[in-house]
Design an enzyme around this catalytic site. Structure first.
Site, PDB file in Angstrom:
ATOM      1  N   ASP A  60       4.013  -1.383   1.728  1.00  9.45           N
ATOM      2  CA  ASP A  60       4.709  -0.280   2.289  1.00  9.45           C
ATOM      3  C   ASP A  60       4.527   1.170   1.615  1.00  9.45           C
ATOM      4  O   ASP A  60       4.561   2.037   2.126  1.00  9.45           O
ATOM      5  CB  ASP A  60       6.266  -0.754   2.088  1.00  9.45           C
ATOM      6  CG  ASP A  60       6.661  -1.816   3.317  1.00  9.45           C
ATOM      7  OD1 ASP A  60       5.844  -1.950   4.448  1.00  9.45           O
ATOM      8  OD2 ASP A  60       7.648  -2.407   3.079  1.00  9.45           O
ATOM      9  N   HIS A  68      11.378   2.327   1.191  1.00  6.74           N
ATOM     10  CA  HIS A  68      11.051   3.449   1.763  1.00  6.74           C
ATOM     11  C   HIS A  68      12.040   4.754   1.604  1.00  6.74           C
ATOM     12  O   HIS A  68      11.350   5.790   1.311  1.00  6.74           O
ATOM     13  CB  HIS A  68      11.309   3.155   3.351  1.00  6.74           C
ATOM     14  CG  HIS A  68      10.482   2.154   4.005  1.00  6.74           C
ATOM     15  ND1 HIS A  68       9.275   2.251   3.810  1.00  6.74           N
ATOM     16  CD2 HIS A  68      10.813   0.867   4.567  1.00  6.74           C
ATOM     17  CE1 HIS A  68       8.749   1.083   4.517  1.00  6.74           C
ATOM     18  NE2 HIS A  68       9.468   0.238   4.742  1.00  6.74           N
TER      19      HIS A  68
END
Length: 309
Positions: A240, A263
């Site tokens: 990610d 994130h």
């Protein structure tokens, strides 16, 4: 490290389901010219709006990285962007006929395989690198993320969960085409069964299943085949992170060190990094010098070294 820009050698197409929307989406990765960058096109909408994969286009990081422009979005882009960055692909046009990228198996492996089937093409233009000159760090509510100068792109990541199955995991490596494919690309997204049920109640995770995520219930993994890596959880966090930092729009020369990030926190570090203009520069690093091949006349006149056995 590749010093020339690259694109896909042909069109790569797949179909799948959006993990949150539950909608079927068709996706095609197309070659693009030098200095084009990575861009998404929504072919299902009038005039097929185009969204560049850049940091300034991020509109949401709640449960995935979402890009948007003029009210048009592309969601859950991180696994595909991580694949393109991990394979050192600078230019590509990605066509989709829905707003969410297909989750496929919950990792980047299917995208890697898709691109490897059509191949990668080197282009004449040089690659411009985002080079870290001074450290930039962020710490908040037990989370931390920083980026330091380095001669390559490295990520050191640690996670800690109040769950014996995950516990504390750490992993560190240099990100390149080989390491991404072998060590990172197969790590799947993961979550807890009770959280999955809650997301369902809010109309999210409509496409989520054991086919595209590692699901944990108490101290048990519900997936019948278990884990792909003993520390698959922290490796997926690195996956990610590669996708999130690809939104710089160019390859990175720096070392990311993160703990309990995600994130949203990655995005906060990117914002602070962009605001710290004296801590980075963009440049075209010279490729390592290669020695010219030895000519025949050189071989005949060069003295032989003694050999020890």
């Amino acid at each position: 490290m590749h010093h020339h820009q690259r694109t896909v050698a042909g069109e790569a197409t797949c179909s799948g389901t959006g993990v949150h929307s539950g909608r079927t989406v068709n996706l095609t990765i197309k070659p693009a010219p030098p200095n084009h960058g990575i861009k998404f096109i929504r072919t299902d909408l009038t005039n097929a709006p185009c969204i560049p994969a850049l940091f300034k286009m991020v509109t949401d990081t709640t449960s995935a990285t979402v890009l948007g422009i003029d009210g048009v979005i592309v969601s859950t882009v991180e696994h595909l962007l991580a694949t393109l960055a991990g394979l050192s692909i600078d230019n590509a046009l990605i066509e989709i006929d829905a707003y969410e990228i297909p989750i496929l198996d919950g990792s980047a492996f299917s995208f890697v395989d898709l691109i490897n089937r059509v191949g990668i093409k080197q282009q004449e233009a040089q690659r411009c690198f985002f080079i870290i000159k001074k450290p930039v760090a962020l710490e908040e509510n037990g989370k931390s993320a920083a980026i330091y100068p380095d001669d390559a792109f490295r990520i050191s990541y640690s996670i800690e969960y109040d769950n014996e199955l995950i516990g504390k995991q750490e992993y560190s490596l240099e990100i390149n085409e080989d390491s991404f494919g072998k060590e990172i690309s197969r790590a799947r997204t993961f979550g807890f069964y009770n959280e999955y049920q809650m997301l369902k109640s809010y109309g999210l995770a409509r496409g989520g299943s054991l086919d595209n995520a590692v699901v944990i219930d108490g101290e048990a993994i519900l997936n019948k085949d278990g884990l792909r890596y003993p520390d698959e959880f922290v490796r997926h966090k690195i996956l990610d992170c590669v996708g999130d930092f690809s939104l710089l729009g160019m390859p990175v020369m720096g070392h990311i060190v993160a703990s309990k990030s995600g994130h949203l926190f990655n995005h906060k570090l990117l914002k602070k990094l962009f605001a710290s203009r004296d801590c980075w520069e963009t440049a075209f690093p010279a490729p390592p010098a290669s020695k010219p091949p030895m000519q025949d006349e050189d071989r005949s006149t060069r003295p032989l070294k003694s050999l020890a056995f």
